[in-house]
Design a protein around this motif. Structure first.
Motif, PDB file in Angstrom:
ATOM      1  N   VAL A  63       0.819   4.974   4.989  1.00  0.00           N
ATOM      2  CA  VAL A  63       1.445   5.940   5.588  1.00  0.00           C
ATOM      3  C   VAL A  63       2.487   5.459   6.697  1.00  0.00           C
ATOM      4  N   GLY A  64       3.628   5.989   6.599  1.00  0.00           N
ATOM      5  CA  GLY A  64       4.779   5.539   7.607  1.00  0.00           C
ATOM      6  C   GLY A  64       4.447   6.241   8.813  1.00  0.00           C
ATOM      7  N   MET A  65       4.800   5.424   9.988  1.00  0.00           N
ATOM      8  CA  MET A  65       4.320   5.853  11.239  1.00  0.00           C
ATOM      9  C   MET A  65       5.449   6.961  11.503  1.00  0.00           C
ATOM     10  N   PRO A  66       6.563   7.003  11.103  1.00  0.00           N
ATOM     11  CA  PRO A  66       7.500   8.309  11.318  1.00  0.00           C
ATOM     12  C   PRO A  66       6.859   9.450  10.744  1.00  0.00           C
ATOM     13  N   THR A  67       6.456   9.381   9.533  1.00  0.00           N
ATOM     14  CA  THR A  67       5.841  10.584   8.767  1.00  0.00           C
ATOM     15  C   THR A  67       4.703  11.004   9.468  1.00  0.00           C
ATOM     16  N   LEU A  68       3.658  10.136   9.895  1.00  0.00           N
ATOM     17  CA  LEU A  68       2.512  10.440  10.550  1.00  0.00           C
ATOM     18  C   LEU A  68       2.922  11.284  11.989  1.00  0.00           C
ATOM     19  N   ILE A  69       3.920  10.852  12.397  1.00  0.00           N
ATOM     20  CA  ILE A  69       4.475  11.378  14.044  1.00  0.00           C
ATOM     21  C   ILE A  69       4.933  12.945  13.626  1.00  0.00           C
ATOM     22  N   LEU A  91       0.743  -1.341  -0.141  1.00  0.00           N
ATOM     23  CA  LEU A  91      -0.101   0.033  -0.028  1.00  0.00           C
ATOM     24  C   LEU A  91       0.986   1.513  -0.009  1.00  0.00           C
ATOM     25  N   ALA A  92       2.171   1.101  -0.541  1.00  0.00           N
ATOM     26  CA  ALA A  92       3.190   2.035  -0.426  1.00  0.00           C
ATOM     27  C   ALA A  92       2.687   3.537  -1.066  1.00  0.00           C
ATOM     28  N   LYS A  93       1.415   3.368  -2.134  1.00  0.00           N
ATOM     29  CA  LYS A  93       1.216   4.590  -2.527  1.00  0.00           C
ATOM     30  C   LYS A  93      -0.162   5.082  -1.858  1.00  0.00           C
ATOM     31  N   LEU A  94      -0.664   4.579  -1.091  1.00  0.00           N
ATOM     32  CA  LEU A  94      -1.635   5.074  -0.331  1.00  0.00           C
ATOM     33  C   LEU A  94      -1.182   5.814   0.689  1.00  0.00           C
ATOM     34  N   ARG A  95      -0.656   7.002   0.702  1.00  0.00           N
ATOM     35  CA  ARG A  95       0.082   7.736   1.873  1.00  0.00           C
ATOM     36  C   ARG A  95      -0.333   9.063   2.164  1.00  0.00           C
ATOM     37  N   ALA A  96      -1.935   9.271   2.018  1.00  0.00           N
ATOM     38  CA  ALA A  96      -2.360  10.842   2.016  1.00  0.00           C
ATOM     39  C   ALA A  96      -2.589  10.938   3.521  1.00  0.00           C
ATOM     40  N   VAL A  97      -2.503  12.069   4.164  1.00  0.00           N
ATOM     41  CA  VAL A  97      -2.737  12.203   5.618  1.00  0.00           C
ATOM     42  C   VAL A  97      -3.668  13.585   5.542  1.00  0.00           C
ATOM     43  N   HIS A  98      -4.859  13.769   6.312  1.00  0.00           N
ATOM     44  CA  HIS A  98      -5.379  15.018   6.584  1.00  0.00           C
ATOM     45  C   HIS A  98      -5.948  15.276   7.776  1.00  0.00           C
ATOM     46  N   GLU A  99      -6.359  16.379   8.133  1.00  0.00           N
ATOM     47  CA  GLU A  99      -6.682  16.659   9.538  1.00  0.00           C
ATOM     48  C   GLU A  99      -8.149  16.842   9.338  1.00  0.00           C
ATOM     49  N   GLU A 100      -8.966  16.438  10.398  1.00  0.00           N
ATOM     50  CA  GLU A 100     -10.282  16.410  10.529  1.00  0.00           C
ATOM     51  C   GLU A 100     -10.500  17.416  12.021  1.00  0.00           C
ATOM     52  N   PRO A 101     -11.617  17.789  12.117  1.00  0.00           N
ATOM     53  CA  PRO A 101     -12.173  18.624  13.294  1.00  0.00           C
ATOM     54  C   PRO A 101     -11.871  17.788  14.768  1.00  0.00           C
ATOM     55  N   TYR A 104      -6.728  11.698   9.655  1.00  0.00           N
ATOM     56  CA  TYR A 104      -7.142  10.596   9.077  1.00  0.00           C
ATOM     57  C   TYR A 104      -5.750  10.118   8.089  1.00  0.00           C
ATOM     58  N   ALA A 105      -5.267   9.048   8.163  1.00  0.00           N
ATOM     59  CA  ALA A 105      -4.045   8.656   7.329  1.00  0.00           C
ATOM     60  C   ALA A 105      -4.269   7.297   6.656  1.00  0.00           C
ATOM     61  N   THR A 111       3.986   0.826   8.610  1.00  0.00           N
ATOM     62  CA  THR A 111       2.976   1.682   8.227  1.00  0.00           C
ATOM     63  C   THR A 111       1.733   1.766   9.384  1.00  0.00           C
ATOM     64  N   VAL A 112       0.925   2.880   8.994  1.00  0.00           N
ATOM     65  CA  VAL A 112      -0.293   2.722   9.778  1.00  0.00           C
ATOM     66  C   VAL A 112      -1.039   1.748  10.022  1.00  0.00           C
ATOM     67  N   GLY A 113      -1.135   1.209   8.696  1.00  0.00           N
ATOM     68  CA  GLY A 113      -2.139  -0.078   8.391  1.00  0.00           C
ATOM     69  C   GLY A 113      -1.629  -1.142   9.143  1.00  0.00           C
ATOM     70  N   GLY A 114      -0.129  -1.417   9.027  1.00  0.00           N
ATOM     71  CA  GLY A 114       0.486  -2.572   9.544  1.00  0.00           C
ATOM     72  C   GLY A 114       0.357  -2.496  10.966  1.00  0.00           C
ATOM     73  N   CYS A 115       0.525  -1.289  11.651  1.00  0.00           N
ATOM     74  CA  CYS A 115       0.680  -1.063  13.114  1.00  0.00           C
ATOM     75  C   CYS A 115      -0.974  -1.366  13.663  1.00  0.00           C
TER      76      CYS A 115
END
Ligand code: EPU
Length: 290
Positions: A94-100, A74-84, A89-90, A120-124
């Motif tokens: 998305v790699g955990m280090p990127t998300l942090i 899922l390496a190409k599924l790497r969008a992150v956005h912020e919600e209220p 949402y990741a 990755t977030v999915g793996g974790c």
């Protein structure tokens, strides 16, 4: 593979996709371009009766014969956005280090425990990854899954039974995770992450290829401590070695095969069974053909 927009590689050497740098070939490796591509892949693979296996690649040992069917990255599924209300949402890849890093920039606290986890977030999520500071289940709000019939299903965290290093999910592929974080002070969050990374670098062989911790910690104890006490640090089979830095890591000194690692695991387990009367359970997932 008709209609897929992502990349397809036949006979891909999986060692390139695992943190252990070990593993035989996949019949086909598919990197879907987006969630719709994942849905398409699931539907078509099901029709053709071809098994799918998703690799995050970090807590995994792929055997030397590789994996039959389709391996999905899922390496190409790497969008992150912020919600209220401090929710992120990741996408699953998305790699955990990127998300942090993202959380720090937005002054959001709640993921510091994961500092240093390379997955990755999915793996974790799937394995309810954790450290002594916390685990995935504490941060998850909901999970987006592509089910085996290709539809999208959003599961609230409360409906997911989380266990030690495992989340019991319906069959499917995790394509996104909502994380409930909380507002904090950026400098504080960054400092905790930095300190924890430092602790991990001091105590774990992060510079060598490995799959993280090999065994689950037995109740009220540490597998690393047990392994050190039993004197197995430095034990080798081929190029696989019980890390001299942390007893619960096996490192690849260069050309280790999956076979080497499996033999080393067997040797180590025997010693711990004899010396401590404890049967160590694998945290590492072993997949593929010998
Ligand atoms: N210890 C030793 N010798 C060793 C390793 C550890 O004596 O070779 C002792 C330490 O001195 C300490 C205790 O054992 O007193 C615990 O060690 P550590 O803090 O390294 O934590 P751990 O329980 O061994 C867990 C996770 C790690 C995570 C660390 C840090 C499991 C199985 N392990 O290790 O997770 O990074 O805490 O928070 O849950 C992983 O899951 O892949 C992983 C590496």
């Amino acid at each position: 593979m008709a209609g897929l927009r992502g990349r397809v590689t036949f006979g891909a050497a999986l060692r390139a996709y695992t943190s252990f740098r070990i593993g035989g070939p996949a019949d086909a490796l598919v990197e879907p371009a987006d969630v719709d591509d994942v849905r398409r892949l699931v539907v078509q693979a099901r029709k053709a009766n071809i098994p799918l296996f998703v690799v995050g690649g970090t807590n995994l040992l792929v055997r030397d014969g590789g994996i039959r069917g389709i391996v999905v990255s899922l390496a190409k599924l790497r969008a992150v956005h912020e919600e209220p209300e401090s929710v992120l949402y990741a996408e699953g890849g998305v790699g955990m280090p990127t998300l942090i890093g993202y959380a720090i920039r937005r002054s959001l606290a709640g993921l510091e425990w994961a500092a240093g986890i390379p997955g990755t977030v999915g793996g974790c999520l799937v394995m309810n990854a954790g450290t002594r500071l916390g685990e995935m289940k504490d941060a998850v709000k909901a999970v987006r899954l592509v089910t085996t019939n290709g539809s999208i299903r959003d599961l609230p965290a409360a409906s997911i039974p989380f266990q030690y290093r495992r989340a019991r999910l319906p069959k499917g592929i995790v394509v996104g995770v909502w994380l409930q974080l909380r507002e904090g002070l950026r400098a504080d969050i960054a400092r905790i992450v930095k300190d924890y990374l430092h602790y991990r670098k001091e105590t774990q062989p992060l510079a060598m290829p490995s799959a993280g911790c090999v065994f689950k910690n037995p109740p009220e104890d540490s597998a690393g401590r047990l392994l050190e006490a039993a004197g197995v640090k430095g034990m080798r089979v081929g190029d696989a070695e019980v890390s001299t830095k942390h007893g619960n890591f096996i490192v690849n000194r260069g050309d280790a095969t999956a076979d080497d690692v499996i033999h080393l695991i067997q040797k180590v387990r025997r010693v711990i069974q004899q010396r401590a009367g404890v049967r160590l359970e694998l945290e590492l997932k072993i997949v593929g053909e010998a």
